[in-house]
Design a protein around this motif. Sequence first.
Motif, short mmCIF file in Angstrom:
data_model
loop_
_atom_site.label_atom_id
_atom_site.label_comp_id
_atom_site.label_asym_id
_atom_site.label_seq_id
_atom_site.Cartn_x
_atom_site.Cartn_y
_atom_site.Cartn_z
N LYS A 21 -9.05 62.56 -43.91
CA LYS A 21 -10.38 62.06 -43.14
C LYS A 21 -9.84 60.72 -42.61
O LYS A 21 -10.35 60.39 -41.54
CB LYS A 21 -11.34 61.67 -44.31
CG LYS A 21 -12.64 61.01 -43.92
CD LYS A 21 -13.38 62.00 -43.16
CE LYS A 21 -14.87 61.30 -42.99
NZ LYS A 21 -15.48 62.42 -42.01
N LYS A 24 -7.96 61.59 -39.56
CA LYS A 24 -8.93 62.07 -38.18
C LYS A 24 -9.65 60.88 -37.67
O LYS A 24 -9.85 60.73 -36.34
CB LYS A 24 -10.00 62.95 -38.88
CG LYS A 24 -10.97 63.60 -37.82
CD LYS A 24 -12.11 64.34 -38.32
CE LYS A 24 -12.99 64.64 -37.49
NZ LYS A 24 -14.22 65.54 -38.19
N TRP A 63 -3.86 69.15 -35.87
CA TRP A 63 -4.94 68.69 -35.93
C TRP A 63 -6.14 69.62 -36.21
O TRP A 63 -7.24 69.54 -36.89
CB TRP A 63 -5.38 67.88 -34.61
CG TRP A 63 -4.72 66.48 -34.65
CD1 TRP A 63 -3.49 66.11 -33.67
CD2 TRP A 63 -4.82 65.31 -35.44
NE1 TRP A 63 -3.24 64.82 -34.10
CE2 TRP A 63 -3.81 64.31 -34.75
CE3 TRP A 63 -5.56 65.07 -36.36
CZ2 TRP A 63 -3.81 63.04 -35.47
CZ3 TRP A 63 -5.69 63.71 -36.87
CH2 TRP A 63 -4.56 62.82 -36.60
N ASP A 64 -6.16 70.98 -35.44
CA ASP A 64 -7.03 71.94 -35.75
C ASP A 64 -7.05 72.29 -37.29
O ASP A 64 -7.89 72.77 -37.85
CB ASP A 64 -6.81 73.21 -35.03
CG ASP A 64 -6.82 73.01 -33.59
OD1 ASP A 64 -7.69 72.09 -33.20
OD2 ASP A 64 -6.37 73.77 -32.49
N GLU A 67 -8.92 69.76 -39.37
CA GLU A 67 -10.27 69.77 -39.05
C GLU A 67 -10.82 70.83 -40.00
O GLU A 67 -11.81 70.90 -40.63
CB GLU A 67 -10.73 70.09 -37.38
CG GLU A 67 -11.78 70.24 -37.43
CD GLU A 67 -12.66 68.89 -37.34
OE1 GLU A 67 -13.99 68.84 -37.39
OE2 GLU A 67 -12.13 67.83 -37.07
N TYR A 68 -10.01 71.93 -39.87
CA TYR A 68 -10.32 73.16 -40.98
C TYR A 68 -10.28 72.73 -42.30
O TYR A 68 -11.26 73.07 -43.05
CB TYR A 68 -9.63 74.45 -40.56
CG TYR A 68 -9.83 75.55 -41.61
CD1 TYR A 68 -10.69 76.36 -41.37
CD2 TYR A 68 -8.90 75.70 -42.82
CE1 TYR A 68 -10.94 77.36 -42.20
CE2 TYR A 68 -8.92 76.70 -43.56
CZ TYR A 68 -10.04 77.61 -43.31
OH TYR A 68 -10.17 78.78 -44.25
N LYS A 71 -13.40 70.54 -43.18
CA LYS A 71 -14.73 71.48 -43.20
C LYS A 71 -14.86 72.19 -44.53
O LYS A 71 -16.00 72.33 -45.04
CB LYS A 71 -14.73 72.28 -41.89
CG LYS A 71 -15.11 71.28 -40.65
CD LYS A 71 -15.39 72.36 -39.50
CE LYS A 71 -15.65 71.56 -38.10
NZ LYS A 71 -15.89 72.23 -37.04
#
Length: 311
Positions: A21, A24, A63-64, A67-68, A71
């Motif tokens: 977190k 990001k 980074w994808d 993010e996954y 989530k």
Amino acid sequence: TDNAPVCKAAGSIVEVIVMLKRFKTIKKGLMSLVISEEWSHYREDDVQTAAFVKETILNDEWWDKVEYILKFTEPIYDMLRSCDTDESNLHLVYEKWDSMIEQVKWTKSHTPLHCLAHSLNPRYYCRQWLDQSPNRVAPHRDNEICTGRKHCLRNYFADARERLEATTEFVKFSSAEGELGQFDSLQDRWNLTPKEWWITYGSSVPKLQSIALKLLSQPSSSSCAERNWSTYSFIHSLKRNRLNPKRAEDLVFVHTNLRLLSRNNRNYKEGETKMWDIGGDNWNMSDGAGLLEDASLSLDEPDLEAVLFDD
């Protein structure tokens, strides 16, 4: 403690999520750093590691994945943090698992004690709660809940006659018979907290009222007890290692109770010391520290502790 491995594993999960977190949040800063001239000075210490870090930070696929992961784990994180408090929320655990499972599709992990606490929450019999999701049913109509509740009552009431009385009282409670079916009682099932409702209307089912007040006053984890060890390590440190055990124990007792008493003070929500202990109990992942509600604390219940509710 018996749940130390579980707490350690949960803590490790939370640490990873919090770190991702943070990555990001400072993504732009990290990317600016690795392409700046200053980065050449950092990489002199370890060229190979510096190259790996730079390649990772500039990798869109990485980074994808971050993010996954965030989530996917957000419901899990929220579940762990919401239970990691000294509020009385044992009766909410079953619903929290249900909500989390809907989002991450996990196998439910609960105990008969959770099922009994869920069954004794008056709000879960209200139309307002049932209408929030098409899959919801009242606890007395859920076979899994009923099985756990019966298992719990068999262990708690060893005497068959007492168990029958408790079961009869549960029928009266779940079907809103007699005094429990009066207008005020039904309306307040939603308006009052579960503990307040049982104090106000539970006198007609005394056995059930007794166990309900014990369960609905309990936290869902031993985190509040585990924090005593953190307090102890703060007091009995390398610089204070000459304290004898009794002295250290007394200081932990005083420190912990001052913390609890401070929550009843007006200054706890005002001034420079506002929410001074908030770091230990906040669990909001996205909105920072948030607000810490007053905990509903209770004394230990030896009668409940003496009973095993294992499957």
